[in-house]
Design a protein around this motif. Sequence first.
Motif, short mmCIF file in Angstrom:
data_model
loop_
_atom_site.label_atom_id
_atom_site.label_comp_id
_atom_site.label_asym_id
_atom_site.label_seq_id
_atom_site.Cartn_x
_atom_site.Cartn_y
_atom_site.Cartn_z
N ASP A 120 -18.91 54.53 -79.91
CA ASP A 120 -17.55 54.91 -80.31
C ASP A 120 -16.88 55.68 -79.18
OD1 ASP A 120 -15.31 55.31 -81.74
OD2 ASP A 120 -16.27 56.40 -83.40
N PRO A 121 -16.49 54.99 -78.12
CA PRO A 121 -15.99 55.66 -76.92
C PRO A 121 -14.78 56.55 -77.19
CG PRO A 121 -16.25 53.29 -76.54
CD PRO A 121 -16.44 53.54 -78.00
N GLU A 122 -13.95 56.11 -78.14
CA GLU A 122 -12.73 56.87 -78.39
C GLU A 122 -13.00 58.21 -79.06
OE1 GLU A 122 -10.27 54.26 -80.64
OE2 GLU A 122 -10.60 52.63 -79.18
N ASN A 123 -14.12 58.25 -79.69
CA ASN A 123 -14.44 59.47 -80.43
C ASN A 123 -15.02 60.55 -79.53
OD1 ASN A 123 -14.51 60.88 -82.88
ND2 ASN A 123 -16.69 60.41 -83.19
N ILE A 124 -15.31 60.16 -78.32
CA ILE A 124 -15.98 61.10 -77.43
C ILE A 124 -15.25 61.17 -76.09
CG2 ILE A 124 -18.07 61.45 -76.05
CD1 ILE A 124 -19.67 60.53 -78.36
N ASP A 125 -14.95 62.36 -75.71
CA ASP A 125 -14.23 62.56 -74.47
C ASP A 125 -15.20 63.10 -73.42
OD1 ASP A 125 -12.71 63.27 -72.37
OD2 ASP A 125 -11.18 64.31 -73.54
N TRP A 126 -15.64 62.22 -72.57
CA TRP A 126 -16.63 62.62 -71.58
C TRP A 126 -16.10 63.72 -70.65
CZ3 TRP A 126 -21.46 62.92 -71.42
CH2 TRP A 126 -22.30 61.93 -71.96
N ASP A 127 -14.80 63.67 -70.41
CA ASP A 127 -14.25 64.68 -69.51
C ASP A 127 -14.57 66.08 -70.02
OD1 ASP A 127 -13.17 63.06 -67.54
OD2 ASP A 127 -11.46 62.58 -68.83
N GLU A 128 -14.44 66.19 -71.31
CA GLU A 128 -14.74 67.50 -71.90
C GLU A 128 -16.23 67.70 -72.09
OE1 GLU A 128 -12.67 68.40 -75.39
OE2 GLU A 128 -10.70 68.45 -74.44
N LEU A 129 -16.86 66.62 -72.40
CA LEU A 129 -18.26 66.75 -72.76
C LEU A 129 -19.19 66.84 -71.54
CD1 LEU A 129 -18.73 64.45 -75.88
CD2 LEU A 129 -19.22 66.90 -75.67
#
Lengths: 201, 201, 201, 201
Positions: free
Chosen positions: A175-184
């Motif tokens: 679920d790529p939209e549910n996770i913001d890698w920039d923040e994570l």
Amino acid sequence: MSPKEELEQERRQQILDAAETVFSEQGFNDARMDDIVAESGLSKGALYWYYKSKDAIIMALLDRVFLQEMRIAEVLIDADGTAEEKLRIFSRAAVADIRHFKPFMSLAYEFITLVTRRKEVREKIRGYYRTYTQILAGIIEQGISTDEFATVDPHKTALAIIGLYEGITLMWFIDPENIDWDELTEAPLDMLLDGIRKKES
Amino acid sequence: MSPKEELEQERRQQILDAAETVFSEQGFNDARMDDIVAESGLSKGALYWYYKSKDAIIMALLDRVFLQEMRIAEVLIDADGTAEEKLRIFSRAAVADIRHFKPFMSLAYEFITLVTRRKEVREKIRGYYRTYTQILAGIIEQGISTDEFATVDPHKTALAIIGLYEGITLMWFIDPENIDWDELTEAPLDMLLDGIRKKES
Amino acid sequence: MSPKEELEQERRQQILDAAETVFSEQGFNDARMDDIVAESGLSKGALYWYYKSKDAIIMALLDRVFLQEMRIAEVLIDADGTAEEKLRIFSRAAVADIRHFKPFMSLAYEFITLVTRRKEVREKIRGYYRTYTQILAGIIEQGISTDEFATVDPHKTALAIIGLYEGITLMWFIDPENIDWDELTEAPLDMLLDGIRKKES
Amino acid sequence: MSPKEELEQERRQQILDAAETVFSEQGFNDARMDDIVAESGLSKGALYWYYKSKDAIIMALLDRVFLQEMRIAEVLIDADGTAEEKLRIFSRAAVADIRHFKPFMSLAYEFITLVTRRKEVREKIRGYYRTYTQILAGIIEQGISTDEFATVDPHKTALAIIGLYEGITLMWFIDPENIDWDELTEAPLDMLLDGIRKKES
DNA sequence: TATGAATGAGTCTTCATTCAT
DNA sequence: CATGAATGAAGACTCATTCAT
């Protein structure tokens, strides 16, 4: 390397590149040898000249995929700095890599699917994670000895860190939209570091 | 439920039980319909009477697998107690479930493989994780409002917790001997909780 | 035999009949499974339902071909009369059989080709000739004990008789016009009998 | 012969030697051109330089195999002596030859397999046997005219003699342990000779 | 409902042959 | 002459699905 060996290497790369794309898109089973043939620009005979079966290509890909991943580990080994700095380097490298790796991620999960069924796959992937765990555990030990970290179990902590990133990667894949890698990128690490960091007293 | 419907339900369970076993052992593609037929003790005609195709069985299994998983979530919703207590309940339930689930885990990863290729699979699994994330985020919010936890981002923290467990599960699947769930049951959570727990000031 | 078993027997016969024709005409290797399919009137799936491979069909044919041949031997065992009469019965039966067998003779030679390469073929064909030799040797022994024949070596004489017929058959296969079986039916036997017959003194 | 032609002859022999070995061991169809390449020590290109196809090699081998055999016939033509002496020379030569030829015998039977399917093979092998039959028939005629033999049909008798040896050879190929050529070298001939020898009156 | 024999399109793979170097 | 990488048509076999009984 002789010109002949060079050609062989080039051809094998062509084939693995094509296979990587095709397998990622269609999966090992739905992918047709003809698809790889078309994608590679070679002929079917040439394909079988360099790899004797579909399975041989899959196994060669396994090597390549996890060898590529190993490069992050190398970054860590060569790095200088405090334990925390190294973990941050790891984090950044891992995240950068994951993003690059995204189109081929289903390939990786397909390999994982084979862990219980194929010895070679099992051993290769285990080796990869064990190496990784050891490197991280070493960094954590360093952190403990320099009083950066509390006296945690280095092995377990390393597993937790890798697990954390693997798990978030899995969820990002789903679920790529549910996770913001920039923040994570660093947030999960922060949490863990908060947990293991030596408390001032 | 009429006797007829009861029989139908029983037959469908028989088939899915057999399919779960066979698919786990051999993978979706290597598994033969005849294997499922043999494992189920039914006839091929009967199989096709209840499920119109191999794919229909796979999709029915998808439902069953992730429905089962949902039960842990239900435990959480109904639970009383502090946020931390709830997280510990979650942890224990998750670990217990994972262990039970182990023989079928490659099945789960095979479904994940399909996330990029099949809409139904994607939506089902996404729904599962989103629900989960929301429930955990709710608990964390509760923890923040009761001053148990520092003011963290509930969503990100929830993702981190689930990710942590998913990742460790993945690593345990790959290399069970390298990971001791008995110890890891609460340790990872402890680390994270240490990170988000409200510091006394 | 149950109706089901009957059907199975019928199908297997259909397939072997077709295979016998096709293999005889084209040889084991040039014959295509599709040719057998067409000749048999069945579908490819049906073919593979009853025989799991081309080789399995070949081996089943081996059985049938040499089992058929065995029938001549049975004629001999049950026959009454002097040793010479029995040998004449053998001669006539062998010649009659050879003529009937002609279209499938290249099949027989193809099996012989496999004698050095395939254990099953070797054993089957050896068994056939050994049985035959023993039966004839028994008849010759009878002839010796009744004073019809001189004291020859029964085993060697039997080999000579069978060899004689096999050899003439081979030559007839190669050049039918050069050999008149009508005349040769008994002539070779006469020569041999003249050689072993007890001379009046 | 120019050095160039000499090299060509040598290469062709190399190839046929290799082909003879490989074909004998594996059969025409299972033998791979690559096997012949390996066995010959040449390259694939070289192979195709001297023989334009696999079939061309097979046909060249056919020539060589049956040309070799023809040498026995030559021995007979040049021999002096009574008819019976000549037949004994033939017998000894044939047996000696057969033993030498054993490893390549399956090759011979494979050619025979092709008699009904390939004109060239048919004609070559027929020619071989016809020549042979005529030579032997000539000897027998000599024997009749010198009163050594009774007034038998020379052609039929010649066929019987050749057939006898071909047949015993076949049986020896199938079951070498069951047949002792040392004893059989002359025994079969004795029987036949006994049959056709002029009876004293 | 249930059976299992039958179907046949679809795959991987092989290997004789070619040809650029 | 020689090489061996490349070609691609062809073939054995598989297996999800169907359907007469």
